[in-house]
Write a protein that holds these residues in place. Structure first.
Motif, PDB file in Angstrom:
ATOM      1  N   CYS A 146       0.836  -1.209   0.000  1.00 42.60           N
ATOM      2  CA  CYS A 146       0.000   0.000   0.000  1.00 42.60           C
ATOM      3  C   CYS A 146       0.868   1.256   0.000  1.00 42.60           C
ATOM      4  O   CYS A 146       1.879   1.306   0.698  1.00 42.60           O
ATOM      5  CB  CYS A 146      -0.886  -0.006   1.253  1.00 42.60           C
ATOM      6  N   CYS A 150      -1.652   5.932   5.663  1.00 43.89           N
ATOM      7  CA  CYS A 150      -2.555   6.559   6.621  1.00 43.89           C
ATOM      8  C   CYS A 150      -1.809   6.655   7.948  1.00 43.89           C
ATOM      9  O   CYS A 150      -1.064   5.742   8.323  1.00 43.89           O
ATOM     10  CB  CYS A 150      -3.826   5.740   6.783  1.00 43.89           C
ATOM     11  N   CYS A 153      -1.591   3.636  10.462  1.00 41.80           N
ATOM     12  CA  CYS A 153      -1.498   2.270   9.950  1.00 41.80           C
ATOM     13  C   CYS A 153      -0.068   1.785   9.733  1.00 41.80           C
ATOM     14  O   CYS A 153       0.755   2.468   9.128  1.00 41.80           O
ATOM     15  CB  CYS A 153      -2.249   2.182   8.625  1.00 41.80           C
TER      16      CYS A 153
HETATM   17  S1  SF4 Z   1      -5.380   1.818   6.366  1.00 42.22           S
HETATM   18 FE1  SF4 Z   1      -3.305   1.005   5.968  1.00 42.22          FE
HETATM   19  S2  SF4 Z   1      -3.572  -0.580   4.402  1.00 42.22           S
HETATM   20 FE2  SF4 Z   1      -5.436   0.702   4.455  1.00 42.22          FE
HETATM   21  S3  SF4 Z   1      -5.110   2.252   2.905  1.00 42.22           S
HETATM   22 FE3  SF4 Z   1      -4.409   3.141   4.818  1.00 42.22          FE
HETATM   23  S4  SF4 Z   1      -2.221   2.659   4.905  1.00 42.22           S
HETATM   24 FE4  SF4 Z   1      -3.116   1.356   3.350  1.00 42.22          FE
END
Ligand code: SF4
Length: 430
Positions: A146, A150, A153
């Protein structure tokens, strides 16, 4: 020669499960008797596929490793191997703290396990698996990694950058699985929306799902883990066009307050979120939206929280899960924000939000009483056949309990009439 038995323990999400299923096939192709999540481990070799996403999941993984480290100390097993997200993240620490572990593999190098065991690599095709789900449904992982980062995360720190699988490889896998009796395909990734951007600089999810829907024998395709920013709107037209693309979308929104979304680095704001939901429902009438929300993120004051509650009351998501913020080391949030909201406040906010959702879910389910829906039968118990409609993803969504007045087959589709509703369950007659 009696085949050597290996026990594989799978923790975490369906993406981890797909890796475990691939490893099962590789082990079996190398002549091992490979078992998955057995109630009782009888082999002398144990492999644990770990999860390292968030506090509770990490704890479960560590406790499972410790349980088998003890089994090794007691001579009940000879070899202990650990793979997956937790060991990708904490390889050195785990080796130091738990010397009973014979070898640690991360998220990607677990394919070396067979070579370490028997000095050879199997000729297994990259997508070949031994399915651990009921034979009529499976998960298709279309990409790994990814690029969103975020703030809360840790996944990009574990899985690395977004990498799509080639479209033809995915379609070959689906054709292969259809020939083995699979009818339902649950499409997964860390970030479904970005599929193909790294292959052709274009959002290729609409093309992938459109071509997958045209494969004979594909009865249901269900989409999970979409991301709201740079959303591939074309997939909604594909969903509306094909009967076998479930009117279902799992899309994590996390919050609705502009300030909280900004601090979460979600690259989307309130108005864009509302517009997206409006477009999804307009383009695919009757769609069931599943979302995930987070409470207690640093900076979420009472007003922002109440805005989230009003959002849930207003939108009435057909399916909703929620979490309390849990600080994850090395994430942007851990480095830049204080986790000041007390845990009892987080718990109160979480419970209140889930109470609101419970009523919404009950109202929705009650509106289905007297109506007929197509279900697939997953299993049966003494009293009921247990199935799901196209609006129900395995393991996470409500089930339909069907009275046993007629003989029904596992893995078969039937039209059933809903007779009664509970918040997270439906009762039906065939
Ligand atoms: S929550 Fe984590 S896995 Fe989901 S889009 Fe955001 S960074 Fe990527």
């Amino acid at each position: 020669m009696k085949k050597k038995r290996i026990d594989l323990i799978s923790l975490g999400c369906s993406k981890n499960l797909v890796d475990s299923e691939r490893l099962l096939k590789q082990l079996s192709d190398c002549g091992f008797e490979a078992y998955h999540d057995s109630d009782e481990v009888k082999g002398k070799i144990v492999v644990i596929n770990t999860c390292g996403f968030i506090g509770d999941a990490k704890e479960e993984s560590i406790n499972t490793i410790l349980k088998f480290a003890e089994a090794k100390d007691n001579g009940n097993i000879d070899k202990l191997y650990v793979m997956g997200c937790l060991s990708e993240r904490y390889r050195e620490e785990l080796q130091q703290e738990i010397p009973e572990i014979d070898k640690l593999y991360g998220k990607f190098d677990w394919t070396n396990l067979t070579h370490d065991l028997i000095n050879s690599y199997p000729s297994t095709l990259p997508y070949e698996r031994i399915l651990t789900t009921p034979k009529h449904y499976t998960y298709i992982k279309i990409s790994e990694g990814c690029n969103r980062f975020c703030a809360f995360c840790a996944i990009p720190l574990i899985t690395g950058r977004h990498k799509s699988r080639p479209i033809d490889e995915i379609l070959s896998e689906v054709k292969d699985l259809v020939s083995k009796g699979v009818k339902e395909f649950n499409i997964i990734a860390q970030d479904l929306s970005s599929y193909g951007l790294d292959l052709s600089n274009e959002m290729m999810l609409p093309e992938l799902i459109d071509r997958m829907a045209q494969i004979r024998g594909v009865e249901w395709i269900r989409l999970h883990y979409a991301y709201p920013a740079q959303f591939p709107y074309g997939v909604l037209d594909v969903m509306a066009k094909h009967k076998n693309v479930c009117k279902y979308l799992d899309i994590a929104l996390q919050h609705i307050n502009d300030n909280v979304l900004k601090n979460m680095l979600r690259h989307v704001d309130k108005q864009k979120t509302l517009d997206l939901i409006h477009t999804i429902r307009e383009k695919v009438p009757g769609i069931h939206i599943r979302t995930t929300l987070m409470v207690g993120f640093p900076g979420e004051d009472e007003e922002a929280y109440n805005e989230l509650v009003d959002f849930v009351k207003g939108i009435k998501f057909e399916r909703m899960g929620a979490f309390a913020y849990c600080e994850e080391e090395d994430t942007y949030a851990a480095k830049n924000y204080e986790d000041t909201i007390p845990s009892d406040v987080k718990t109160d906010r979480l419970n209140k939000l889930m109470d609101v959702q419970e009523q919404i879910s009950l109202d929705l389910n009650e509106s289905k009483v007297g109506k007929t829906f197509r279900v697939i039968i997953d299993k049966e118990d003494k009293e009921f056949y247990i199935g799901r409609t196209e609006f129900d993803s395995p393991e996470v969504d409500p089930e339909v309990l069907i009275e046993k007045t007629k003989k029904l087959g596992i893995g078969e589709f039937y039209n059933v009439e809903i007779t009664e509703a509970l918040p997270f369950e439906l009762f039906a007659k065939p």
